[in-house]
Design an enzyme around this catalytic site. Structure first.
Site, PDB file in Angstrom:
ATOM      1  N   HIS A 161       0.839  -1.206   0.000  1.00  0.00           N
ATOM      2  CA  HIS A 161       0.000   0.000   0.000  1.00  0.00           C
ATOM      3  C   HIS A 161       0.872   1.253   0.000  1.00  0.00           C
ATOM      4  O   HIS A 161       1.969   1.268   0.574  1.00  0.00           O
ATOM      5  CB  HIS A 161      -0.986   0.004   1.174  1.00  0.00           C
ATOM      6  CG  HIS A 161      -0.367   0.076   2.540  1.00  0.00           C
ATOM      7  ND1 HIS A 161       0.023   1.260   3.131  1.00  0.00           N
ATOM      8  CD2 HIS A 161      -0.088  -0.894   3.451  1.00  0.00           C
ATOM      9  CE1 HIS A 161       0.498   1.023   4.335  1.00  0.00           C
ATOM     10  NE2 HIS A 161       0.448  -0.285   4.559  1.00  0.00           N
ATOM     11  N   ASP A 165      -0.314   4.402   0.922  1.00  0.00           N
ATOM     12  CA  ASP A 165      -0.756   5.443   1.850  1.00  0.00           C
ATOM     13  C   ASP A 165      -0.075   5.280   3.202  1.00  0.00           C
ATOM     14  O   ASP A 165       0.495   4.230   3.507  1.00  0.00           O
ATOM     15  CB  ASP A 165      -2.278   5.421   2.018  1.00  0.00           C
ATOM     16  CG  ASP A 165      -2.792   4.121   2.615  1.00  0.00           C
ATOM     17  OD1 ASP A 165      -2.255   3.053   2.249  1.00  0.00           O
ATOM     18  OD2 ASP A 165      -3.729   4.160   3.439  1.00  0.00           O
ATOM     19  N   ASP A 218       6.155   1.643   7.366  1.00  0.00           N
ATOM     20  CA  ASP A 218       4.812   1.196   6.968  1.00  0.00           C
ATOM     21  C   ASP A 218       4.278   2.030   5.814  1.00  0.00           C
ATOM     22  O   ASP A 218       3.593   3.008   6.016  1.00  0.00           O
ATOM     23  CB  ASP A 218       3.879   1.289   8.172  1.00  0.00           C
ATOM     24  CG  ASP A 218       2.578   0.572   7.969  1.00  0.00           C
ATOM     25  OD1 ASP A 218       2.436  -0.162   6.982  1.00  0.00           O
ATOM     26  OD2 ASP A 218       1.674   0.747   8.809  1.00  0.00           O
ATOM     27  N   GLU A 240      -5.221   1.892   2.708  1.00  0.00           N
ATOM     28  CA  GLU A 240      -5.055   0.732   3.574  1.00  0.00           C
ATOM     29  C   GLU A 240      -5.169   1.099   5.043  1.00  0.00           C
ATOM     30  O   GLU A 240      -5.588   0.275   5.854  1.00  0.00           O
ATOM     31  CB  GLU A 240      -3.699   0.059   3.302  1.00  0.00           C
ATOM     32  CG  GLU A 240      -3.528  -1.311   3.935  1.00  0.00           C
ATOM     33  CD  GLU A 240      -3.007  -1.277   5.366  1.00  0.00           C
ATOM     34  OE1 GLU A 240      -3.083  -2.320   6.034  1.00  0.00           O
ATOM     35  OE2 GLU A 240      -2.528  -0.210   5.823  1.00  0.00           O
ATOM     36  N   GLU A 241      -4.788   2.332   5.388  1.00  0.00           N
ATOM     37  CA  GLU A 241      -4.695   2.729   6.795  1.00  0.00           C
ATOM     38  C   GLU A 241      -6.010   3.232   7.378  1.00  0.00           C
ATOM     39  O   GLU A 241      -6.027   3.804   8.468  1.00  0.00           O
ATOM     40  CB  GLU A 241      -3.623   3.817   6.958  1.00  0.00           C
ATOM     41  CG  GLU A 241      -2.210   3.380   6.579  1.00  0.00           C
ATOM     42  CD  GLU A 241      -1.599   2.382   7.562  1.00  0.00           C
ATOM     43  OE1 GLU A 241      -2.313   1.955   8.494  1.00  0.00           O
ATOM     44  OE2 GLU A 241      -0.421   2.035   7.394  1.00  0.00           O
ATOM     45  N   GLU A 283       4.460  -5.806   3.882  1.00  0.00           N
ATOM     46  CA  GLU A 283       4.331  -5.211   5.211  1.00  0.00           C
ATOM     47  C   GLU A 283       5.631  -5.411   5.999  1.00  0.00           C
ATOM     48  O   GLU A 283       6.342  -6.400   5.813  1.00  0.00           O
ATOM     49  CB  GLU A 283       3.177  -5.859   5.972  1.00  0.00           C
ATOM     50  CG  GLU A 283       1.805  -5.456   5.488  1.00  0.00           C
ATOM     51  CD  GLU A 283       1.373  -4.081   5.970  1.00  0.00           C
ATOM     52  OE1 GLU A 283       2.133  -3.447   6.740  1.00  0.00           O
ATOM     53  OE2 GLU A 283       0.283  -3.644   5.580  1.00  0.00           O
ATOM     54  N   HIS A 321       3.764   3.556  12.390  1.00  0.00           N
ATOM     55  CA  HIS A 321       2.885   4.608  12.919  1.00  0.00           C
ATOM     56  C   HIS A 321       3.532   5.445  14.020  1.00  0.00           C
ATOM     57  O   HIS A 321       2.913   6.398  14.514  1.00  0.00           O
ATOM     58  CB  HIS A 321       1.557   4.050  13.430  1.00  0.00           C
ATOM     59  CG  HIS A 321       0.765   3.307  12.403  1.00  0.00           C
ATOM     60  ND1 HIS A 321      -0.514   2.833  12.641  1.00  0.00           N
ATOM     61  CD2 HIS A 321       1.050   2.936  11.130  1.00  0.00           C
ATOM     62  CE1 HIS A 321      -0.971   2.210  11.567  1.00  0.00           C
ATOM     63  NE2 HIS A 321      -0.027   2.259  10.627  1.00  0.00           N
TER      64      HIS A 321
END
Length: 367
Positions: A77, A79, A108, A138-139, A167, A341
């Site tokens: 992903h 984003d 991430d 995705e988030e 990931e 994150h």
């Protein structure tokens, strides 16, 4: 806070994977704002004669059609969660000499995406046919997930024998993933003036038994196909009250349940509803997990080729979408998941380099 770096006019995918990681991390692409990065990816791959490039919203798919006996799908992903003063990227070196690339998205999961982009452009003759997927949203809520939208619009693109999701996994292979469920636990009462609280019923107070039960709960560790998945049931949000002098007549406790892939989302919902017996429980979001899939020959071949030790994936990832379609899938990418994150998100530079080298060797038969 440092100023954001303006988006480049193009992406140079012939650069080394660390440089590509830095370039795409410096292009802000918070969920819902992926268009600029998606445009640049599409442009960078448009001239590759060995690739068929397909776009769906802000998801980009590139695939080879070489007539190989097997097809591998590799996805990531584009984003990120919101930026918090951690763009533009920079390099850091720990006292032990380990070099890191610091900044939002480095873990991430733009380091994994950078590795994929470089290989997609350069591997014109892989030993398997390849479908590369880079997707949006995705988030955020599962209902907005770009891979889910792509699966609904173009299910033919998901045909494959094995899938890899980039990931962060510290360069190891993480099989399957836990499922995830969010539920609202609601208590109701009777509104009253706080000066005469005895004539009301305090809904917030009524949540106390639920919170006490949660605090005492010990989550299970469940073995699935040889991997031990640790579960978790936790309060994540509490809402209630309308003013400082009013007894609240409603209070809501939001819980998040991370469950082993031996359970379905329906079974997880039954467990949470039973756990909070006596309360009104509403499931607001859920997604099945994925079994490891490491019994598949291609998965075993991949694990041997990259020299990794299989581990469980505790967080939910989109490997579950492939698993639901009957495609065994694993997580494999640079970066420590514990830094995903985080405001000090950073990836070890050697993990980017090692990940690109390992994946290239497997896809070219050099491993």
């Amino acid at each position: 806070m440092p100023a954001e770096t303006p988006a480049p006019a193009s992406l140079d995918l012939t650069a080394d994977p660390v440089a590509i990681t830095r370039a795409i991390c410096d292009i802000p692409s918070e969920s819902g704002e992926e268009r600029v990065l998606a445009d640049l990816i599409e442009q960078a791959l448009a001239g590759a004669s060995h690739l068929e490039v397909v776009r769906d919203g802000d998801a980009i798919v590139a695939r080879t059609n070489l007539g190989r006996a097997r097809r591998v799908v590799i996805a990531g992903h584009i984003d990120t969660v919101p930026i918090n003063g951690n763009v533009p990227t920079r390099f850091e070196t720990d006292p032990d000499g380990t070099e890191y690339l610091w900044g939002r998205g480095t873990v991430d999961m733009k380091a994994g995406v950078a590795v994929q982009l470089k290989l997609a452009l350069e591997l014109a003759e892989p030993i398997v046919d390849l479908t590369w997927m880079w997707y949006d949203h995705e988030e955020v809520s599962a209902a907005l997930n770009g891979l889910g939208r792509l699966a609904a619009n173009r299910p033919d693109l998901f045909e494959g024998d094995f899938a890899i999701l980039g990931e962060p996994s510290n360069g190891q292979v993480e099989g399957g993933c836990n499922g995830t469920l969010r539920a609202e636990v609601r208590a109701t009462g009777l509104r009253a003036h706080s000066a005469r609280s005895w004539v009301g019923e305090n809904a917030i107070h009524k949540l106390s038994p639920a919170l006490a039960k949660l605090a005492a709960y010990e989550a299970e560790t469940v073995e699935v196909d040889g991997l031990a998945y640790r579960e978790g049931l936790n309060a994540v949000i509490v809402r209630g009250g309308i003013a400082g002098n009013v007894i609240p007549d409603e209070a809501v406790l939001e819980v998040n349940y991370r469950f082993a892939p031996s359970k379905s989302a329906a079974e997880a919902a039954e467990f949470v509803t039973s756990f909070f017996d006596g309360y009104e429980v509403t499931v607001v979001d859920s997604a099945d997990g994925a079994r490891p899939g490491l019994d598949d020959p291609l998965a075993q071949e991949f694990v041997r080729a990259v020299g990794a030790e299989p581990r469980p994936k505790y967080g939910w990832t989109d490997v579950a979408r492939f698993s639901a379609l009957g495609v065994p899938a694993v997580n494999f990418g640079p970066g420590d998941p514990l830094k995903a994150h985080a405001d000090d998100e950073r990836v070890a530079v050697h993990q980017i380099v090692d990940g690109e080298r390992a994946l290239r060797a497997w896809l070219t038969g050099a491993a």
